[in-house]
Design a protein around this motif. Structure first.
Motif, PDB file in Angstrom:
ATOM      1  N   GLU A 119     -53.120  49.934 -29.999  1.00 35.47           N
ATOM      2  CA  GLU A 119     -52.601  48.915 -30.898  1.00 35.47           C
ATOM      3  C   GLU A 119     -51.235  49.254 -31.476  1.00 35.47           C
ATOM      4  O   GLU A 119     -50.369  48.383 -31.607  1.00 35.47           O
ATOM      5  N   GLU A 120     -50.998  50.547 -31.799  1.00 33.70           N
ATOM      6  CA  GLU A 120     -49.719  50.896 -32.409  1.00 33.70           C
ATOM      7  C   GLU A 120     -48.555  50.729 -31.439  1.00 33.70           C
ATOM      8  O   GLU A 120     -47.440  50.379 -31.843  1.00 33.70           O
ATOM      9  N   HIS A 121     -48.807  50.962 -30.166  1.00 33.37           N
ATOM     10  CA  HIS A 121     -47.750  50.746 -29.172  1.00 33.37           C
ATOM     11  C   HIS A 121     -47.423  49.266 -29.041  1.00 33.37           C
ATOM     12  O   HIS A 121     -46.244  48.874 -28.979  1.00 33.37           O
ATOM     13  N   ALA A 122     -48.445  48.455 -28.982  1.00 37.34           N
ATOM     14  CA  ALA A 122     -48.227  47.016 -28.877  1.00 37.34           C
ATOM     15  C   ALA A 122     -47.542  46.469 -30.125  1.00 37.34           C
ATOM     16  O   ALA A 122     -46.633  45.632 -30.042  1.00 37.34           O
ATOM     17  N   GLU A 123     -47.945  46.964 -31.295  1.00 35.05           N
ATOM     18  CA  GLU A 123     -47.343  46.478 -32.538  1.00 35.05           C
ATOM     19  C   GLU A 123     -45.867  46.866 -32.618  1.00 35.05           C
ATOM     20  O   GLU A 123     -45.021  46.066 -33.052  1.00 35.05           O
ATOM     21  N   ALA A 124     -45.540  48.088 -32.191  1.00 35.64           N
ATOM     22  CA  ALA A 124     -44.136  48.514 -32.212  1.00 35.64           C
ATOM     23  C   ALA A 124     -43.291  47.641 -31.281  1.00 35.64           C
ATOM     24  O   ALA A 124     -42.155  47.272 -31.616  1.00 35.64           O
ATOM     25  N   GLY A 125     -43.842  47.286 -30.128  1.00 41.63           N
ATOM     26  CA  GLY A 125     -43.112  46.412 -29.208  1.00 41.63           C
ATOM     27  C   GLY A 125     -42.905  45.026 -29.777  1.00 41.63           C
ATOM     28  O   GLY A 125     -41.823  44.432 -29.636  1.00 41.63           O
ATOM     29  N   ALA A 126     -43.932  44.486 -30.448  1.00 37.71           N
ATOM     30  CA  ALA A 126     -43.814  43.157 -31.036  1.00 37.71           C
ATOM     31  C   ALA A 126     -42.793  43.150 -32.178  1.00 37.71           C
ATOM     32  O   ALA A 126     -41.991  42.211 -32.316  1.00 37.71           O
ATOM     33  N   LEU A 127     -42.776  44.197 -33.003  1.00 34.87           N
ATOM     34  CA  LEU A 127     -41.816  44.273 -34.095  1.00 34.87           C
ATOM     35  C   LEU A 127     -40.387  44.350 -33.558  1.00 34.87           C
ATOM     36  O   LEU A 127     -39.461  43.774 -34.154  1.00 34.87           O
ATOM     37  N   LEU A 128     -40.209  45.051 -32.456  1.00 39.21           N
ATOM     38  CA  LEU A 128     -38.878  45.134 -31.856  1.00 39.21           C
ATOM     39  C   LEU A 128     -38.396  43.770 -31.396  1.00 39.21           C
ATOM     40  O   LEU A 128     -37.236  43.384 -31.638  1.00 39.21           O
ATOM     41  N   LEU A 129     -39.256  43.016 -30.753  1.00 37.04           N
ATOM     42  CA  LEU A 129     -38.865  41.681 -30.303  1.00 37.04           C
ATOM     43  C   LEU A 129     -38.550  40.767 -31.482  1.00 37.04           C
ATOM     44  O   LEU A 129     -37.585  39.981 -31.436  1.00 37.04           O
ATOM     45  N   GLU A 130     -39.325  40.870 -32.545  1.00 35.97           N
ATOM     46  CA  GLU A 130     -39.071  40.034 -33.722  1.00 35.97           C
ATOM     47  C   GLU A 130     -37.755  40.418 -34.404  1.00 35.97           C
ATOM     48  O   GLU A 130     -37.022  39.550 -34.899  1.00 35.97           O
ATOM     49  N   ALA A 131     -37.441  41.718 -34.401  1.00 33.68           N
ATOM     50  CA  ALA A 131     -36.177  42.155 -35.000  1.00 33.68           C
ATOM     51  C   ALA A 131     -34.993  41.625 -34.193  1.00 33.68           C
ATOM     52  O   ALA A 131     -33.986  41.175 -34.768  1.00 33.68           O
ATOM     53  N   LEU A 132     -35.073  41.671 -32.885  1.00 34.63           N
ATOM     54  CA  LEU A 132     -33.992  41.143 -32.058  1.00 34.63           C
ATOM     55  C   LEU A 132     -33.880  39.629 -32.220  1.00 34.63           C
ATOM     56  O   LEU A 132     -32.777  39.068 -32.256  1.00 34.63           O
ATOM     57  N   GLN A 133     -35.004  38.969 -32.339  1.00 35.43           N
ATOM     58  CA  GLN A 133     -35.002  37.512 -32.512  1.00 35.43           C
ATOM     59  C   GLN A 133     -34.311  37.127 -33.815  1.00 35.43           C
ATOM     60  O   GLN A 133     -33.556  36.141 -33.869  1.00 35.43           O
ATOM     61  N   SER A 134     -34.537  37.906 -34.859  1.00 42.25           N
ATOM     62  CA  SER A 134     -33.943  37.574 -36.154  1.00 42.25           C
ATOM     63  C   SER A 134     -32.432  37.774 -36.177  1.00 42.25           C
ATOM     64  O   SER A 134     -31.741  37.174 -37.012  1.00 42.25           O
ATOM     65  N   ARG A 135     -31.899  38.593 -35.278  1.00 44.61           N
ATOM     66  CA  ARG A 135     -30.453  38.798 -35.224  1.00 44.61           C
ATOM     67  C   ARG A 135     -29.730  37.604 -34.607  1.00 44.61           C
ATOM     68  O   ARG A 135     -28.526  37.433 -34.814  1.00 44.61           O
ATOM     69  N   GLY A 136     -30.443  36.802 -33.870  1.00 41.93           N
ATOM     70  CA  GLY A 136     -29.854  35.618 -33.272  1.00 41.93           C
ATOM     71  C   GLY A 136     -28.916  35.942 -32.123  1.00 41.93           C
ATOM     72  O   GLY A 136     -28.768  37.095 -31.713  1.00 41.93           O
ATOM     73  N   GLY A 137     -28.254  34.914 -31.607  1.00 41.33           N
ATOM     74  CA  GLY A 137     -27.290  35.081 -30.535  1.00 41.33           C
ATOM     75  C   GLY A 137     -27.908  35.682 -29.279  1.00 41.33           C
ATOM     76  O   GLY A 137     -29.015  35.320 -28.868  1.00 41.33           O
ATOM     77  N   ARG A 138     -27.173  36.595 -28.690  1.00 43.37           N
ATOM     78  CA  ARG A 138     -27.624  37.202 -27.440  1.00 43.37           C
ATOM     79  C   ARG A 138     -28.858  38.064 -27.644  1.00 43.37           C
ATOM     80  O   ARG A 138     -29.691  38.190 -26.742  1.00 43.37           O
ATOM     81  N   TYR A 139     -29.015  38.676 -28.826  1.00 45.56           N
ATOM     82  CA  TYR A 139     -30.210  39.463 -29.101  1.00 45.56           C
ATOM     83  C   TYR A 139     -31.460  38.579 -29.039  1.00 45.56           C
ATOM     84  O   TYR A 139     -32.488  38.967 -28.476  1.00 45.56           O
ATOM     85  N   ALA A 140     -31.349  37.411 -29.615  1.00 45.94           N
ATOM     86  CA  ALA A 140     -32.488  36.490 -29.599  1.00 45.94           C
ATOM     87  C   ALA A 140     -32.797  36.022 -28.177  1.00 45.94           C
ATOM     88  O   ALA A 140     -33.973  35.855 -27.808  1.00 45.94           O
ATOM     89  N   GLU A 141     -31.759  35.816 -27.397  1.00 44.99           N
ATOM     90  CA  GLU A 141     -31.972  35.406 -26.004  1.00 44.99           C
ATOM     91  C   GLU A 141     -32.682  36.497 -25.208  1.00 44.99           C
ATOM     92  O   GLU A 141     -33.606  36.211 -24.428  1.00 44.99           O
ATOM     93  N   LEU A 142     -32.277  37.747 -25.395  1.00 42.83           N
ATOM     94  CA  LEU A 142     -32.955  38.848 -24.723  1.00 42.83           C
ATOM     95  C   LEU A 142     -34.413  38.931 -25.155  1.00 42.83           C
ATOM     96  O   LEU A 142     -35.301  39.210 -24.339  1.00 42.83           O
ATOM     97  N   SER A 143     -34.669  38.702 -26.410  1.00 45.96           N
ATOM     98  CA  SER A 143     -36.042  38.757 -26.922  1.00 45.96           C
ATOM     99  C   SER A 143     -36.908  37.672 -26.302  1.00 45.96           C
ATOM    100  O   SER A 143     -38.044  37.926 -25.870  1.00 45.96           O
ATOM    101  N   ARG A 144     -36.400  36.453 -26.245  1.00 46.47           N
ATOM    102  CA  ARG A 144     -37.180  35.344 -25.682  1.00 46.47           C
ATOM    103  C   ARG A 144     -37.458  35.540 -24.193  1.00 46.47           C
ATOM    104  O   ARG A 144     -38.509  35.134 -23.694  1.00 46.47           O
ATOM    105  N   ASN A 145     -36.517  36.143 -23.474  1.00 49.25           N
ATOM    106  CA  ASN A 145     -36.661  36.316 -22.022  1.00 49.25           C
ATOM    107  C   ASN A 145     -37.276  37.662 -21.637  1.00 49.25           C
ATOM    108  O   ASN A 145     -37.279  38.023 -20.451  1.00 49.25           O
ATOM    109  N   ALA A 146     -37.768  38.413 -22.605  1.00 51.66           N
ATOM    110  CA  ALA A 146     -38.315  39.739 -22.323  1.00 51.66           C
ATOM    111  C   ALA A 146     -39.588  39.648 -21.482  1.00 51.66           C
ATOM    112  O   ALA A 146     -40.293  38.634 -21.478  1.00 51.66           O
ATOM    113  N   VAL A 147     -39.855  40.739 -20.747  1.00 53.31           N
ATOM    114  CA  VAL A 147     -41.099  40.882 -19.982  1.00 53.31           C
ATOM    115  C   VAL A 147     -41.871  42.053 -20.575  1.00 53.31           C
ATOM    116  O   VAL A 147     -41.305  43.132 -20.781  1.00 53.31           O
ATOM    117  N   VAL A 148     -43.135  41.845 -20.853  1.00 57.92           N
ATOM    118  CA  VAL A 148     -43.994  42.875 -21.432  1.00 57.92           C
ATOM    119  C   VAL A 148     -44.881  43.435 -20.332  1.00 57.92           C
ATOM    120  O   VAL A 148     -45.550  42.679 -19.614  1.00 57.92           O
TER     121      VAL A 148
END
Length: 399
Positions: free
Chosen positions: A304-333
């Motif tokens: 669970e801690e590995h999955a949670e760390a990955g989800a928090l990373l995607l949410e942090a990139l999403q909150s930055r907007g721009g290209r970071y948000a695009e990378l987050s939306r198009n990520a593969v898990v």
């Protein structure tokens, strides 16, 4: 002797019917070998003018009987071939010409299972749906893109399976697509990519490559020179750029400009760069890696801690907007069952949990060949190999 043109006859004869002297003079001069009529003489009727066929016959030598011999039909020249007459409906805009080349649309016969056995026996059988899906994934990872591509494998938590994910993706892309593929250890805190892969005939690391980056970027540099700094994997056909895990992070610090130079070298010599990242998401080398990334991969296990760390990373990139948000939306898990106690249900649950955060997810079954020591694609179970192929195909989908 003037040239006789039969198509001129009606026009010029009609002038002679006017009875004017100048018209008669013109008409007389137009007829081959005839004199102009005198003033006041009646003009000749059109029916009495010599015909074209009569004039041709009069030029032929007479026979002993005084008659003109007939011309042999086979001595006449063959009429030229003419295109068929076009109707008014044919005057439309011409349509696209049909190609004379025949496209090969036949499916490759089956090569797996009972269908493959029948094909080898001479019975042409098409592939099953399972084999068709496998071929689709192979095509996806075999393509070459118009320019180098960079894939970043990330997770802020250590032990989340980033290094095995980097190795297996590099192996799948290199074994299928050919061309140079680089697995790059971008970890300044005890990166283990060099420990889990084959070492070349030297012990060079990323720091050695950095010292010679300008030399490798010169127009006269040859690709063979790169073999001094990377470690080729003879079975899986990709190269490894190692870090130096036996020194402190302060001794192998990479700045933003350093990373740009290293990435420029990697992009010059490799079509695909797969970067194994460190755990410090605030490091300059980590942030610059994200700047150059085309595809983001979140590596995690069923913990669970590995999955949670990955989800928090995607949410942090999403909150930055721009290209970071695009990378987050198009990520593969990629969820790996790295623990024997991890179940397929747990892996599916984690993959579903990333559904609203990432573009796609893939599940890798448990395999002891990935637990320790050197990792090679050929040592994996067939089911694990197939899972990594599907995962790599998902990664390639947005490159």
């Amino acid at each position: 002797m003037s040239e006789y043109r039969p198509d001129d006859l009606p026009t010029r004869a009609s002038r002679r019917r006017t009875g004017r002297p100048e018209d008669a003079q013109i008409a007389g001069n137009s007829i081959h070998g005839s004199a102009a009529p005198q003033d006041g003489a009646a003009s000749e009727p059109i029916s009495q003018l010599p015909k074209f066929a009569d004039r041709v016959s009069s030029d032929a030598p007479p026979t002993s009987q005084g008659t003109v011999p007939e011309r042999e039909p086979d001595s006449l020249p063959a009429p030229p071939r003419q295109a068929p007459a076009r109707s008014r409906s044919d005057n439309k805009q011409p349509t696209e010409r049909r190609s004379f080349l025949t496209r090969d649309t036949a499916d490759v016969p089956a090569s797996r299972g009972l269908r493959g056995f029948l094909s080898r026996m001479g019975v042409r059988v098409g592939p099953s749906q399972k084999e068709q899906l496998e071929r689709r994934d192979i095509r996806a990872v075999s393509q070459h893109w118009p320019g180098p591509r960079t894939i970043a494998v990330v997770n802020g938590k250590g032990g989340a399976n980033k290094t095995p994910t980097t190795v297996m993706l590099a192996a799948v892309f290199a074994r299928n697509g050919g061309g140079p593929v680089l697995a790059w250890d971008n970890n300044e805190t005890r990166g283990t990519l060099g420990w889990r892969t084959e070492q070349g005939p030297h012990d060079s690391t990323v720091m050695d490559l950095l010292d010679h980056a300008d030399e490798l970027l010169s127009p006269s540099a040859q690709s063979a020179l790169l073999a001094r700094y990377v470690h080729h994997q003879t079975e899986d056909r990709y190269d490894v750029l190692r870090s130096k895990p036996d020194v402190l992070a302060s001794e192998q610090k990479i700045t933003e400009s350093d990373f740009d130079g290293l990435h420029e070298v990697a992009s010059k010599y490799f079509r695909l760069n797969i970067i194994d990242s460190g755990n410090d998401e605030s490091a300059e080398r980590w942030l610059r890696m994200i700047h150059h990334t085309h595809q983001l991969v979140i590596a995690t296990t069923t913990q669970e801690e590995h999955a949670e760390a990955g989800a928090l990373l995607l949410e942090a990139l999403q909150s930055r907007g721009g290209r970071y948000a695009e990378l987050s939306r198009n990520a593969v898990v990629i969820v790996s069952q790295s623990d024997r106690n991890g179940t397929a249900a747990q892996a599916n649950d984690i993959a579903d949990g990333f559904g609203h955060l990432a573009r796609a997810s893939a599940i890798i079954p448990y395999d002891t060949a990935l637990l320790k020591g050197r990792m090679r694609y050929g040592l994996l179970k067939p089911a694990t190999q197939r899972a990594w192929l599907a995962a790599a195909a998902a990664v390639a989908g947005d490159l």
